[in-house]
Each structure stands twice: as C-alpha cells, then as structure tokens.
Design a protein around this motif. Sequence first.
Motif, PDB file in Angstrom:
ATOM      1  N   THR A 231      37.894  26.814  33.957  1.00  0.00           N
ATOM      2  CA  THR A 231      36.609  27.002  34.214  1.00  0.00           C
ATOM      3  C   THR A 231      36.624  28.188  35.209  1.00  0.00           C
ATOM      4  N   LEU A 232      37.222  28.672  36.180  1.00  0.00           N
ATOM      5  CA  LEU A 232      36.960  29.620  37.073  1.00  0.00           C
ATOM      6  C   LEU A 232      37.890  30.729  36.934  1.00  0.00           C
ATOM      7  N   LYS A 233      38.175  31.097  35.662  1.00  0.00           N
ATOM      8  CA  LYS A 233      39.262  31.947  35.455  1.00  0.00           C
ATOM      9  C   LYS A 233      38.615  33.291  35.704  1.00  0.00           C
ATOM     10  N   LEU A 234      39.105  34.250  36.301  1.00  0.00           N
ATOM     11  CA  LEU A 234      38.651  35.526  36.754  1.00  0.00           C
ATOM     12  C   LEU A 234      38.876  36.327  35.341  1.00  0.00           C
ATOM     13  N   LYS A 235      37.988  37.301  35.297  1.00  0.00           N
ATOM     14  CA  LYS A 235      38.274  38.311  34.173  1.00  0.00           C
ATOM     15  C   LYS A 235      39.208  39.229  34.843  1.00  0.00           C
ATOM     16  N   ASP A 236      39.885  39.956  33.795  1.00  0.00           N
ATOM     17  CA  ASP A 236      40.755  40.857  34.359  1.00  0.00           C
ATOM     18  C   ASP A 236      40.084  42.060  34.753  1.00  0.00           C
ATOM     19  N   VAL A 237      40.132  42.248  35.888  1.00  0.00           N
ATOM     20  CA  VAL A 237      39.329  43.644  36.641  1.00  0.00           C
ATOM     21  C   VAL A 237      40.310  44.674  37.134  1.00  0.00           C
ATOM     22  N   GLU A 238      39.879  45.672  36.688  1.00  0.00           N
ATOM     23  CA  GLU A 238      40.819  46.738  37.104  1.00  0.00           C
ATOM     24  C   GLU A 238      40.621  47.026  38.600  1.00  0.00           C
ATOM     25  N   ASP A 239      41.606  47.229  39.258  1.00  0.00           N
ATOM     26  CA  ASP A 239      41.549  47.439  40.513  1.00  0.00           C
ATOM     27  C   ASP A 239      41.133  48.879  40.848  1.00  0.00           C
ATOM     28  N   THR A 240      39.969  49.124  41.668  1.00  0.00           N
ATOM     29  CA  THR A 240      39.323  50.362  41.834  1.00  0.00           C
ATOM     30  C   THR A 240      39.320  50.430  43.197  1.00  0.00           C
ATOM     31  N   LEU A 241      39.284  51.645  43.516  1.00  0.00           N
ATOM     32  CA  LEU A 241      39.303  51.889  44.935  1.00  0.00           C
ATOM     33  C   LEU A 241      37.835  52.401  45.308  1.00  0.00           C
ATOM     34  N   TYR A 242      37.167  51.903  46.459  1.00  0.00           N
ATOM     35  CA  TYR A 242      35.861  52.142  46.679  1.00  0.00           C
ATOM     36  C   TYR A 242      36.024  53.170  47.545  1.00  0.00           C
TER      37      TYR A 242
END
Length: 141
Positions: free
Chosen positions: A130-141
């Motif tokens: 249930t708490l699976k995180l979407k694959d998010v691209e690592d971005t630099l802020y």
Amino acid sequence: MNEEEIQQTEEEQEGQEEEQEGQEEEQEEEGLPFAKAEVVRLMKQNLDSDKMIRERVKVEMNKFLGDVLEKVCKQLNEYPYTTIEYEMLKESIYPYKNVERINEEKERILKHLDAIKADCDALSLDVRKTLKLKDVEDTLY
C-alpha cells in the motif's frame, strides 16, 4: 574325593561367590547418596508390577536423586539466613515439582510468539503493497 567332600567344596565355593557379590554391592552402595534398597522400593511402588529394573538403572536413579538434592541444597545455600525455612525449600524445589506446568507455559509462549511473528509478516507485506512509492527521478533542487 567322595561325594560328600565334592558337595561340601561346591557349597563352600557358592558361599564365597555370594560373599564376593555382597561385598561388590556394598562397595557400589558406598558411592551412592541413598540406600539402594529404599530407592528400588520407591521405584517399584511407582512402576507397573511387570517391570524389572536393571542394576544400572537402580544405580543411576540413585545418583540422579543425589544430584537433584545437591542442586536444591546449592540453591538453599544462596539464602543469607542460617535457618532454612519451608518457604525457601518450596522456592528451591519449584522447578522440579512443576516441570509439566513450566513446559506447558513454554509451549504457550512459543505459540504466542509465532502468532506475533505472523502478524508482523502480514503487516510488513501490507505496508510494502500500500505504501509503494512511485519511481521518481532524482532531481537536484
């Protein structure tokens, strides 16, 4: 040698053999903590009437009872008092008198721990699903 002399010689030999066996038993009993006859009598009281007890069993039971007595006394020596009271004895012999109850309690605890482990495994699986995180691209802020 005539028949009387032969018979007398045989009787003397049998008497000597019985005496040697008696001496061997006495020597063996010297190293035992309790009178062997008393231990055997108690064993026979509690065993089925068709049971026969081998000599080694008699000796080892005697030694075992001596070991238990030794352990109880060692525990009683841990008390700082000079007089041993009945309550102290009861506490010292508790493990020996309640072996079945202690084993039942151990089984109950192990089953409960297995149930807790199963609950933890189920919760862990639910959290992962249930708490699976979407694959998010690592971005630099």
